[in-house]
Design a protein around this motif. Structure first.
Motif, PDB file in Angstrom:
ATOM      1  N   GLY A   1      76.975  18.601  65.623  1.00 10.52           N
ATOM      2  CA  GLY A   1      75.904  19.554  65.346  1.00 10.52           C
ATOM      3  C   GLY A   1      75.011  19.097  64.213  1.00 10.52           C
ATOM      4  O   GLY A   1      73.782  19.225  64.279  1.00 10.52           O
ATOM      5  N   VAL A   2      75.621  18.539  63.163  1.00  8.92           N
ATOM      6  CA  VAL A   2      74.831  18.003  62.043  1.00  8.92           C
ATOM      7  C   VAL A   2      73.978  16.833  62.523  1.00  8.92           C
ATOM      8  O   VAL A   2      72.791  16.731  62.194  1.00  8.92           O
TER       9      VAL A   2
ATOM     10  N   THR B   1      72.322  25.477  64.753  1.00  8.76           N
ATOM     11  CA  THR B   1      71.435  26.565  64.331  1.00  8.76           C
ATOM     12  C   THR B   1      71.532  26.800  62.823  1.00  8.76           C
ATOM     13  O   THR B   1      70.509  26.990  62.147  1.00  8.76           O
ATOM     14  N   GLY B   2      72.756  26.789  62.293  1.00  3.20           N
ATOM     15  CA  GLY B   2      72.949  27.040  60.867  1.00  3.20           C
ATOM     16  C   GLY B   2      72.323  25.975  59.994  1.00  3.20           C
ATOM     17  O   GLY B   2      71.675  26.296  58.985  1.00  3.20           O
ATOM     18  N   ILE B   3      72.480  24.717  60.369  1.00  3.61           N
ATOM     19  CA  ILE B   3      71.903  23.622  59.575  1.00  3.61           C
ATOM     20  C   ILE B   3      70.381  23.670  59.627  1.00  3.61           C
ATOM     21  O   ILE B   3      69.701  23.481  58.607  1.00  3.61           O
TER      22      ILE B   3
ATOM     23  N   LEU C   1      75.993  22.273  54.564  1.00  5.04           N
ATOM     24  CA  LEU C   1      77.196  22.889  55.134  1.00  5.04           C
ATOM     25  C   LEU C   1      77.598  24.185  54.423  1.00  5.04           C
ATOM     26  O   LEU C   1      77.916  25.177  55.090  1.00  5.04           O
ATOM     27  N   PRO C   2      77.570  24.237  53.074  1.00  9.40           N
ATOM     28  CA  PRO C   2      77.901  25.520  52.421  1.00  9.40           C
ATOM     29  C   PRO C   2      76.941  26.646  52.808  1.00  9.40           C
ATOM     30  O   PRO C   2      77.366  27.781  53.031  1.00  9.40           O
ATOM     31  N   LEU C   3      75.634  26.352  52.883  1.00 11.70           N
ATOM     32  CA  LEU C   3      74.666  27.397  53.211  1.00 11.70           C
ATOM     33  C   LEU C   3      74.757  27.815  54.686  1.00 11.70           C
ATOM     34  O   LEU C   3      74.456  28.960  55.033  1.00 11.70           O
TER      35      LEU C   3
ATOM     36  N   THR D   1      81.840  30.965  52.010  1.00 11.92           N
ATOM     37  CA  THR D   1      80.435  31.348  51.875  1.00 11.92           C
ATOM     38  C   THR D   1      80.048  31.394  50.399  1.00 11.92           C
ATOM     39  O   THR D   1      80.749  32.008  49.592  1.00 11.92           O
ATOM     40  N   PRO D   2      78.958  30.724  50.009  1.00 10.90           N
ATOM     41  CA  PRO D   2      78.510  30.785  48.608  1.00 10.90           C
ATOM     42  C   PRO D   2      78.294  32.225  48.159  1.00 10.90           C
ATOM     43  O   PRO D   2      77.886  33.086  48.945  1.00 10.90           O
TER      44      PRO D   2
END
Length: 217
Positions: free
Chosen positions: A41-42, A102-104, A131-133, A206-207
């Motif tokens: 995905g990345v 989608t997240g990245i 990745l953290p975000l 999650t931050p």
């Protein structure tokens, strides 16, 4: 009710073993899915072309009938847990891959530019920023995949993979509801428990700033 009690008396020890077997098959497939889907995905977010095609191919695999996938692996891997895990792995990939992608992509570009400004390498940006975000979105995909696989793992019984599906199919073949209940109820409880544990994990990874935004919404 009496039949269910008699079933538990006669099969209590075996039920615990099959529950563990079911969880083992499911979690191994999910872990393999995470190991494959998150890096892919990345990587897809770095591709200007072809990302849609890759996700489309994975989508097509996801639509194939579960039994067909299981049957496909029998000539290659025989019967037992290995082909069952391989088949479940295929089904685990799509939700994790799609959510990672989608997240990245959803990470604020200004944060990435700030990372470049302080001298972060591409690898450090992925590991320390992206990745953290993206963790909440990625974890949502992992949770979805895990719940699906716990249900689909009942089909492993068809190829000798074991698990709680053995009881369900015995009950269906012999018309004995206590076996169906003995297999289905632990699967449901397991899915709820795994989702709860992964929900706690999601909050841990999650931050803090994102946690506050999520709680406020």
């Amino acid at each position: 009710m009496n039949q269910t009690f008699q079933f538990l008396q006669a099969n209590g020890g075996e039920l615990l073993y099959k529950t563990w077997e079911h969880l083992y098959i499911s979690l191994i497939a999910v872990v393999l899915g995470i190991m494959a889907a998150v890096p892919l995905g990345v990587a897809l977010t770095r591709m200007k072309k072809g990302a849609g095609t890759v996700i489309g191919i994975v989508n097509v695999i996801q639509t194939l009938p579960s039994l067909a996938i299981l049957a496909f692996f029998i000539p290659l891997l025989g019967v037992g847990k290995v082909p069952a895990i391989a088949a479940l792995f295929f089904y685990s990939v799509l939700p994790i891959l799609r959510n990672t992608y989608t997240g990245i992509l959803g990470v604020n570009q200004n944060l990435l530019e700030s990372g470049k400004g302080i001298g972060m390498t591409a690898g450090e940006q992925i590991r320390l920023v992206e990745l953290p975000l993206a963790a909440p979105v990625i974890m949502a995909g992992i949770r979805t995949s895990s719940i699906y696989l716990i249900g689909w793992a009942t089909l492993a019984s068809f190829i000798g993979g074991g698990g709680l599906g053995d009881y369900i199919f015995i009950g269906l073949n012999l018309y004995q509801p206590e076996y169906i209940i003995g297999g289905a109820v632990p699967v449901t409880i397991m899915a709820i428990a795994v989702d709860y544990v992964l929900g706690l994990t999601e909050r841990k990874v999650t931050p803090d700033g994102l946690k506050d935004l999520k709680d406020a919404s």
